[in-house]
Design a protein around this motif. Structure first.
Motif, PDB file in Angstrom:
ATOM      1  N   PRO A 184       0.828  -1.198   0.000  1.00  0.00           N
ATOM      2  CA  PRO A 184       0.000   0.000   0.000  1.00  0.00           C
ATOM      3  C   PRO A 184       0.867   1.255   0.000  1.00  0.00           C
ATOM      4  N   THR A 185       0.303   2.332  -0.493  1.00  0.00           N
ATOM      5  CA  THR A 185       1.036   3.590  -0.507  1.00  0.00           C
ATOM      6  C   THR A 185       1.181   4.170   0.881  1.00  0.00           C
ATOM      7  N   THR A 186       0.303   3.773   1.781  1.00  0.00           N
ATOM      8  CA  THR A 186       0.424   4.193   3.166  1.00  0.00           C
ATOM      9  C   THR A 186       0.459   2.953   4.022  1.00  0.00           C
ATOM     10  N   THR A 187       1.139   3.049   5.165  1.00  0.00           N
ATOM     11  CA  THR A 187       1.259   1.874   6.018  1.00  0.00           C
ATOM     12  C   THR A 187       0.875   2.199   7.447  1.00  0.00           C
ATOM     13  N   PRO A 188      -0.412   2.443   7.704  1.00  0.00           N
ATOM     14  CA  PRO A 188      -0.859   2.661   9.069  1.00  0.00           C
ATOM     15  C   PRO A 188      -0.749   1.375   9.856  1.00  0.00           C
ATOM     16  N   SER A 189      -0.590   1.491  11.144  1.00  0.00           N
ATOM     17  CA  SER A 189      -0.480   0.294  11.979  1.00  0.00           C
ATOM     18  C   SER A 189      -1.784  -0.469  11.995  1.00  0.00           C
ATOM     19  N   PRO A 190      -1.724  -1.824  11.894  1.00  0.00           N
ATOM     20  CA  PRO A 190      -2.953  -2.600  11.996  1.00  0.00           C
ATOM     21  C   PRO A 190      -3.620  -2.329  13.328  1.00  0.00           C
TER      22      PRO A 190
ATOM     23  N   ALA B   4       2.488 -10.364  15.644  1.00  0.00           N
ATOM     24  CA  ALA B   4       1.787 -10.391  14.360  1.00  0.00           C
ATOM     25  C   ALA B   4       1.799  -9.021  13.703  1.00  0.00           C
ATOM     26  N   ARG B   5       1.557  -7.980  14.465  1.00  0.00           N
ATOM     27  CA  ARG B   5       1.561  -6.629  13.910  1.00  0.00           C
ATOM     28  C   ARG B   5       2.953  -6.243  13.423  1.00  0.00           C
ATOM     29  N   ALA B   6       3.968  -6.622  14.199  1.00  0.00           N
ATOM     30  CA  ALA B   6       5.331  -6.322  13.779  1.00  0.00           C
ATOM     31  C   ALA B   6       5.666  -7.056  12.485  1.00  0.00           C
ATOM     32  N   ALA B   7       5.255  -8.312  12.371  1.00  0.00           N
ATOM     33  CA  ALA B   7       5.511  -9.084  11.156  1.00  0.00           C
ATOM     34  C   ALA B   7       4.812  -8.459   9.963  1.00  0.00           C
ATOM     35  N   ALA B   8       3.560  -8.076  10.140  1.00  0.00           N
ATOM     36  CA  ALA B   8       2.812  -7.469   9.037  1.00  0.00           C
ATOM     37  C   ALA B   8       3.459  -6.171   8.587  1.00  0.00           C
TER      38      ALA B   8
ATOM     39  N   GLN C  51      12.793  -8.447  16.901  1.00  0.00           N
ATOM     40  CA  GLN C  51      13.345  -7.146  17.296  1.00  0.00           C
ATOM     41  C   GLN C  51      12.292  -6.052  17.193  1.00  0.00           C
ATOM     42  N   ALA C  52      11.532  -6.056  16.103  1.00  0.00           N
ATOM     43  CA  ALA C  52      10.499  -5.034  15.924  1.00  0.00           C
ATOM     44  C   ALA C  52       9.406  -5.140  16.972  1.00  0.00           C
ATOM     45  N   ALA C  53       9.137  -6.360  17.427  1.00  0.00           N
ATOM     46  CA  ALA C  53       8.099  -6.568  18.434  1.00  0.00           C
ATOM     47  C   ALA C  53       8.612  -6.363  19.855  1.00  0.00           C
TER      48      ALA C  53
ATOM     49  N   GLY D  55      -0.557 -15.057  11.302  1.00  0.00           N
ATOM     50  CA  GLY D  55      -1.776 -15.835  11.503  1.00  0.00           C
ATOM     51  C   GLY D  55      -2.794 -15.156  12.408  1.00  0.00           C
ATOM     52  N   PRO D  56      -2.372 -14.575  13.546  1.00  0.00           N
ATOM     53  CA  PRO D  56      -3.346 -13.903  14.410  1.00  0.00           C
ATOM     54  C   PRO D  56      -4.083 -12.761  13.718  1.00  0.00           C
ATOM     55  N   LEU D  57      -3.425 -12.066  12.787  1.00  0.00           N
ATOM     56  CA  LEU D  57      -4.107 -10.999  12.059  1.00  0.00           C
ATOM     57  C   LEU D  57      -5.106 -11.570  11.063  1.00  0.00           C
ATOM     58  N   TYR D  58      -4.728 -12.653  10.387  1.00  0.00           N
ATOM     59  CA  TYR D  58      -5.686 -13.322   9.515  1.00  0.00           C
ATOM     60  C   TYR D  58      -6.897 -13.786  10.324  1.00  0.00           C
TER      61      TYR D  58
END
Length: 246
Positions: free
Chosen positions: A6-12, A46-50, A68-70, A89-92
C-alpha cells in the motif's frame, strides 16, 4: 517490495467498534490473565511481522527482524511461532473470529441468514469491524497469501478453523443447543457443516476477489457488498427443517 505494498502503512488496529451487547447463545468462558497476556504478545508479534512484510517484503524479512520489531527475544518468537509466515496468523484470524462472534451474539430472534449478513456488515464495513486505515494492510496480507505457498497455508488454516467455529455457532443457533456440531445425527451435522462451508466461502472469496483489485474497501465492489451478494445463496435454505429429530 512488489506493487502489492500500500502507498500508506498505518499500523494494523483492532476492531473500532464493540460487538452487539446481545447475550451469546453459548457464552465462552473469560480467558485467564495469563491467556490474555499470551494473546497480546502473539498479536504484537503479528503486527510487527505485518509491518515488515508490507514495508520490505516477505523474503527480506527474517524471524529475528520480527522479534526485534516486536520488542521480544528470538526465543520468545519461536515460543509462539515456528516460522516467520505463521506470525501473521493472528491478524488473519482476527477478522474471521470477529465475524463468527458477531453471528454468535446476534439476538436469538434474528433469522440466521440475517444474522450472517449483519455480521458481515459489522466485520467488513470500513470503520466498524476494521478501521478504515487498516484495509491497505488487509489487502496486502491477502495478496501475499496468494503469492507465497507458506502464507497461503496459514491463510487456509485460518479459514478452516473459522469454518469449524461457525459450524458450532450454527448448530447452537439453529437447534437452540440441542445438537452439537459434531453430533452423531449425521444428516443434521452434515447440513450444518455445509452451511458453514458455504458461508465461509462466501466471505473468503469476497475478500480474495477484492484484494487482487485496486478498488476501495467500501461501495458496491467492496468486500462487504461482495460477501453479502454471495450470502444471498443461503437465504432459501430450509433452516427450520434441519432441527427435526434433535
Amino acid at each position: 517490495m512488489s506493487s502489492t505494498t500500500p502507498t500508506t502503512t498505518p499500523s494494523p488496529s483492532s476492531s473500532s467498534s464493540s460487538l452487539s451487547s446481545a447475550p451469546s447463545l453459548s457464552p465462552s468462558p473469560a480467558p485467564s490473565l495469563t491467556e490474555r497476556r499470551k494473546a497480546e504478545t502473539r498479536m504484537e508479534i503479528a503486527r510487527a511481522a505485518a509491518a515488515l512484510f508490507v514495508r520490505q517484503g516477505l523474503r527480506a524479512t527474517r524471524a529475528e527482524d520480527i522479534a526485534q520489531a516486536a520488542g521480544v527475544a528470538p526465543r520468545t518468537f519461536y515460543r509462539y511461532f515456528t516460522c516467520k509466515e505463521e506470525a501473521v496468523g493472528p491478524l488473519y484470524a482476527a477478522g474471521a473470529q470477529r465475524w463468527v462472534e458477531a453471528v454468535r451474539t446476534a439476538p436469538a430472534e434474528v433469522p440466521l441468514p440475517q444474522a450472517l449478513e449483519d455480521a458481515v456488515r459489522h466485520t467488513l464495513t470500513p470503520g466498524r469491524g476494521v478501521s478504515a486505515a487498516s484495509w491497505g494492510w488487509v489487502r496486502t496480507l491477502i495478496r501475499l497469501a496468494e503469492e507465497d505457498p507458506s502464507l497461503r497455508r496459514v491463510w487456509a488454516e485460518v479459514c478452516q478453523a473459522s469454518e469449524r467455529s461457525l459450524t458450532e455457532v450454527l448448530a447452537d443457533r439453529v437447534t437452540r443447543g440441542r445438537l452439537r456440531y459434531d453430533s452423531d445425527n449425521v444428516a443434521a451435522a452434515a447440513r450444518l457443516r455445509f452451511a458453514a462451508a458455504v458461508a465461509g466461502s462466501a466471505v473468503r472469496s469476497a475478500m480474495e476477489v477484492w484484494a487482487v483489485g485496486d478498488g476501495p474497501p467500501e461501495g458496491p465492489r467492496g468486500p462487504a457488498e461482495l460477501a453479502l451478494a454471495n450470502l444471498a445463496a443461503l437465504r432459501d435454505l430450509p433452516w427450520g427443517d434441519w432441527t427435526a429429530g434433535t
